[in-house]
Design an enzyme around this catalytic site. Structure first.
Site, PDB file in Angstrom:
ATOM      1  CB  THR A 119      -0.752   8.612  -3.708  1.00  0.00           C
ATOM      2  OG1 THR A 119      -1.740   9.610  -3.937  1.00  0.00           O
ATOM      3  CG2 THR A 119      -0.614   8.463  -2.198  1.00  0.00           C
ATOM      4  CG  ASP A 120      -1.611  13.311  -6.350  1.00  0.00           C
ATOM      5  OD1 ASP A 120      -2.210  12.372  -5.773  1.00  0.00           O
ATOM      6  OD2 ASP A 120      -2.158  14.041  -7.204  1.00  0.00           O
ATOM      7  CD  GLU A 121      -5.431  10.723  -2.764  1.00  0.00           C
ATOM      8  OE1 GLU A 121      -5.962  10.648  -1.648  1.00  0.00           O
ATOM      9  OE2 GLU A 121      -5.901  10.191  -3.781  1.00  0.00           O
ATOM     10  CE  LYS A 170       0.615   4.552  -1.207  1.00  0.00           C
ATOM     11  NZ  LYS A 170       1.010   3.187  -1.669  1.00  0.00           N
ATOM     12  CE1 TYR A 218      -3.993   4.943  -0.607  1.00  0.00           C
ATOM     13  CE2 TYR A 218      -4.467   7.220  -1.229  1.00  0.00           C
ATOM     14  CZ  TYR A 218      -3.868   6.007  -1.503  1.00  0.00           C
ATOM     15  OH  TYR A 218      -3.140   5.840  -2.659  1.00  0.00           O
TER      16      TYR A 218
HETATM   17  P1  NAD Z   1      -5.978  -1.553  -5.963  1.00  0.00           P
HETATM   18  O1  NAD Z   1      -6.761  -1.370  -4.711  1.00  0.00           O
HETATM   19  O2  NAD Z   1      -6.675  -1.706  -7.266  1.00  0.00           O
HETATM   20  O3  NAD Z   1      -5.013  -2.821  -5.812  1.00  0.00           O
HETATM   21  C1  NAD Z   1      -4.296  -3.107  -4.630  1.00  0.00           C
HETATM   22  C2  NAD Z   1      -3.781  -4.544  -4.745  1.00  0.00           C
HETATM   23  O4  NAD Z   1      -2.992  -4.825  -3.581  1.00  0.00           O
HETATM   24  C3  NAD Z   1      -4.912  -5.595  -4.781  1.00  0.00           C
HETATM   25  O5  NAD Z   1      -4.628  -6.563  -5.777  1.00  0.00           O
HETATM   26  C4  NAD Z   1      -4.868  -6.220  -3.385  1.00  0.00           C
HETATM   27  O6  NAD Z   1      -5.297  -7.558  -3.349  1.00  0.00           O
HETATM   28  C5  NAD Z   1      -3.379  -6.084  -3.059  1.00  0.00           C
HETATM   29  N1  NAD Z   1      -3.121  -6.092  -1.609  1.00  0.00           N
HETATM   30  C6  NAD Z   1      -3.754  -5.350  -0.662  1.00  0.00           C
HETATM   31  N2  NAD Z   1      -3.265  -5.644   0.555  1.00  0.00           N
HETATM   32  C7  NAD Z   1      -2.286  -6.564   0.372  1.00  0.00           C
HETATM   33  C8  NAD Z   1      -1.410  -7.255   1.247  1.00  0.00           C
HETATM   34  N3  NAD Z   1      -1.441  -7.031   2.574  1.00  0.00           N
HETATM   35  N4  NAD Z   1      -0.527  -8.133   0.721  1.00  0.00           N
HETATM   36  C9  NAD Z   1      -0.494  -8.372  -0.612  1.00  0.00           C
HETATM   37  N5  NAD Z   1      -1.316  -7.762  -1.484  1.00  0.00           N
HETATM   38  C10 NAD Z   1      -2.189  -6.871  -1.002  1.00  0.00           C
HETATM   39  O7  NAD Z   1      -4.977  -0.309  -6.005  1.00  0.00           O
HETATM   40  P2  NAD Z   1      -4.388   0.484  -7.242  1.00  0.00           P
HETATM   41  O8  NAD Z   1      -5.309   1.570  -7.606  1.00  0.00           O
HETATM   42  O9  NAD Z   1      -3.925  -0.484  -8.257  1.00  0.00           O
HETATM   43  O10 NAD Z   1      -3.114   1.168  -6.555  1.00  0.00           O
HETATM   44  C11 NAD Z   1      -1.853   0.511  -6.522  1.00  0.00           C
HETATM   45  C12 NAD Z   1      -0.859   1.391  -5.796  1.00  0.00           C
HETATM   46  O11 NAD Z   1      -0.754   2.650  -6.456  1.00  0.00           O
HETATM   47  C13 NAD Z   1      -1.240   1.696  -4.356  1.00  0.00           C
HETATM   48  O12 NAD Z   1      -0.060   1.647  -3.584  1.00  0.00           O
HETATM   49  C14 NAD Z   1      -1.787   3.115  -4.405  1.00  0.00           C
HETATM   50  O13 NAD Z   1      -1.581   3.780  -3.197  1.00  0.00           O
HETATM   51  C15 NAD Z   1      -0.953   3.696  -5.522  1.00  0.00           C
HETATM   52  N6  NAD Z   1      -1.579   4.809  -6.263  1.00  0.00           N
HETATM   53  C16 NAD Z   1      -2.836   4.659  -6.809  1.00  0.00           C
HETATM   54  C17 NAD Z   1      -3.390   5.692  -7.552  1.00  0.00           C
HETATM   55  C18 NAD Z   1      -4.747   5.555  -8.195  1.00  0.00           C
HETATM   56  O14 NAD Z   1      -5.247   6.529  -8.785  1.00  0.00           O
HETATM   57  N7  NAD Z   1      -5.387   4.392  -8.174  1.00  0.00           N
HETATM   58  C19 NAD Z   1      -2.672   6.884  -7.730  1.00  0.00           C
HETATM   59  C20 NAD Z   1      -1.390   7.000  -7.168  1.00  0.00           C
HETATM   60  C21 NAD Z   1      -0.858   5.952  -6.451  1.00  0.00           C
HETATM   61  P1  TYD Z   2     -11.557   8.853  -5.973  1.00  0.00           P
HETATM   62  O1  TYD Z   2     -11.732   8.192  -7.302  1.00  0.00           O
HETATM   63  O2  TYD Z   2     -12.034   8.160  -4.754  1.00  0.00           O
HETATM   64  O3  TYD Z   2     -10.015   9.220  -5.872  1.00  0.00           O
HETATM   65  P2  TYD Z   2      -9.249  10.175  -4.773  1.00  0.00           P
HETATM   66  O4  TYD Z   2     -10.069  10.302  -3.573  1.00  0.00           O
HETATM   67  O5  TYD Z   2      -8.020   9.351  -4.527  1.00  0.00           O
HETATM   68  O6  TYD Z   2      -8.972  11.452  -5.487  1.00  0.00           O
HETATM   69  O7  TYD Z   2     -12.279  10.265  -6.017  1.00  0.00           O
HETATM   70  C1  TYD Z   2     -11.967  11.210  -7.037  1.00  0.00           C
HETATM   71  C2  TYD Z   2     -12.780  12.461  -6.756  1.00  0.00           C
HETATM   72  O8  TYD Z   2     -14.167  12.138  -6.936  1.00  0.00           O
HETATM   73  C3  TYD Z   2     -12.643  12.978  -5.346  1.00  0.00           C
HETATM   74  O9  TYD Z   2     -12.694  14.407  -5.359  1.00  0.00           O
HETATM   75  C4  TYD Z   2     -13.880  12.436  -4.635  1.00  0.00           C
HETATM   76  C5  TYD Z   2     -14.916  12.401  -5.736  1.00  0.00           C
HETATM   77  N1  TYD Z   2     -15.944  11.325  -5.622  1.00  0.00           N
HETATM   78  C6  TYD Z   2     -17.285  11.659  -5.684  1.00  0.00           C
HETATM   79  O10 TYD Z   2     -17.688  12.819  -5.846  1.00  0.00           O
HETATM   80  N2  TYD Z   2     -18.220  10.641  -5.555  1.00  0.00           N
HETATM   81  C7  TYD Z   2     -17.844   9.354  -5.364  1.00  0.00           C
HETATM   82  O11 TYD Z   2     -18.743   8.466  -5.238  1.00  0.00           O
HETATM   83  C8  TYD Z   2     -16.457   9.027  -5.338  1.00  0.00           C
HETATM   84  C9  TYD Z   2     -15.982   7.610  -5.129  1.00  0.00           C
HETATM   85  C10 TYD Z   2     -15.527  10.054  -5.470  1.00  0.00           C
END
Ligand code: NAD
Ligand code: TYD
Length: 339
Positions: A126-128, A155, A151
């Site tokens: 992630t960019d975070e 990562k 988090y």
């Molecule tokens: P999500 O929370 O929707 O899904 C995570 C999945 O991993 C779930 O299906 C969960 O059951 C599984 N999981 C969790 N712990 C596990 C374990 N110990 N063993 C096996 N499976 C396990 O997450 P997402 O939003 O789909 O994100 C997927 C990946 O992408 C993550 O690594 C996250 O850090 C990364 N990512 C997400 C975003 C975003 O905006 N959502 C952006 C950049 C990177």
């Molecule tokens: P989120 O979707 O949790 O993603 P991330 O924290 O990984 O960026 O949040 C996106 C933005 O929205 C972040 O600045 C936090 C804000 N946010 C709210 O203002 N209210 C909320 O209830 C949530 C979940 C997020």
């Protein structure tokens, strides 16, 4: 790159990635390893459940014996690790599962991959990990790592492990770092699906602090295309950033969602700010464009409209995931129970 072990394939991005692979590569075979936490949902893959090219193995990436068993039953060409605890707010409430899955789980996958001589390992990051930007500038792959939340710290630790295995063991690891994803099947704890599903029920939309924080939004399919490009054409040991070139303040995004849903601005509630809240994320995607020939393709307004339509057409999915433990989490996080 025929046989892929995908971890976390029942989550938001993993399930979109699996569907996209099956649609785009007729010969691909996928083993989907997922332990099915609160965020993992087999329903996310119901449209491909009868596809013989995809097999589900329920299990934990932290369980070395289980992962070794999967890797010895089938010879895999590559591992793509999506599995993670993924929500910043939950990591503030309890970082334990984040350390376990995001760090220890990655270490287990790295060791198991080395033992099985897997040719490619892609860590979905992630960019975070770069921390927070002010109102100017962009994250590049050279930006120093400076995570703010438990988090992103976990990562970052996982990224450092992958990098260390590349340097120490000549491990064929690649890291991708992406900005905020949106699209179908996203669990409604993240901003966009939370606000859509709350607005549809005329529940308040809890905006943290002033709502001036900026996120760069990318459609999940653009992210999946980027991961695929890095997997096939990326260089071991390298990092690739992906972003959507769609920066918005949270307030701007919230107002757009309300307008699209025909709901009033009076649903907005400014609530206490998130602790350690990163101000802005923005990505320089030049390296991915130059070296992978990748560019985001989905126009934000179109992608957002399609996403809203998906949630409007999938209210049963939303109802099911917003029941049970979700309601307890909601009360802990926001201080009141959903109606
Ligand atoms: P999500 O929370 O929707 O899904 C995570 C999945 O991993 C779930 O299906 C969960 O059951 C599984 N999981 C969790 N712990 C596990 C374990 N110990 N063993 C096996 N499976 C396990 O997450 P997402 O939003 O789909 O994100 C997927 C990946 O992408 C993550 O690594 C996250 O850090 C990364 N990512 C997400 C975003 C975003 O905006 N959502 C952006 C950049 C990177
Ligand atoms: P989120 O979707 O949790 O993603 P991330 O924290 O990984 O960026 O949040 C996106 C933005 O929205 C972040 O600045 C936090 C804000 N946010 C709210 O203002 N209210 C909320 O209830 C949530 C979940 C997020």
């Amino acid at each position: 790159m025929k046989t892929l072990l995908v971890t976390g394939g029942c989550g938001f991005i993993g399930s979109n990635f699996i569907r996209w692979q099956l649609e785009n590569y007729p010969d691909v075979e996928i083993i989907n390893v997922d332990v099915l936490t609160y965020a993992g949902n087999l329903e996310n893959l119901s449209s491909v459940e009868d596809d013989p090219r995809c097999r589900f193995e329920k299990g934990d990436i932290c369980d070395r014996a289980f992962i070794d068993g999967v890797l010895s039953s089938t010879s895999v060409d590559a591992i793509v690790n999506f599995a993670a605890e993924s929500h910043v707010d939950r990591s503030i409430l309890d970082s334990g599962p984040f350390v376990q899955t995001n760090i220890v789980g990655t270490q287990v996958l790295l060791d198991a991959s080395r033992q099985a001589n897997v040719e490619r390992y892609l860590q979905v990051s992630t960019d975070e990990v770069y921390g927070s930007l002010g109102s100017e500038g962009f994250f590049t792959e050279e930006t120093p790592l400076d995570p703010s939340s438990p988090y992103s710290a976990c990562k970052t630790s996982a990224d450092l492990l992958v990098q260390a295995y590349c340097r120490t063991h000549g491990f064929p690891g690649i890291i991708t770092r992406c900005s905020n994803n949106y699209g179908p099947y996203q669990f409604p704890e993240k901003l966009i699906p939370l606000f859509i599903s709350n607005a549809l029920k005329d529940e308040a939309l809890p905006v943290y602090g002033t709502g001036e924080n900026v996120r760069d939004w990318i459609h999940v399919i653009d992210h999946c295309r980027g991961i695929d490009a890095a997997l096939r054409d990326g260089k071991p040991g390298e990092v690739y950033n992906f972003g959507g070139h769609a920066e918005l303040t949270n307030m701007d995004l919230t107002l757009r969602l309300l307008r699209a849903l025909g709901k009033p601005e009076t649903l907005i509630r400014h609530v206490e700010d998130r602790a350690g809240h990163d101000f802005r994320y923005a990505i320089d995607t030049a390296k991915a464009e130059r070296e992978l020939g990748w560019k985001p393709q989905v126009v934000f307004n179109t992608g957002l409209k399609e996403t809203i339509d998906w949630y409007l057409s999938n209210t049963t999915w939303v109802e099911r995931v917003r029941s049970g433990a979700y309601r307890d989490y909601y009360e802990t996080q926001y201080g009141h129970r959903l109606a």
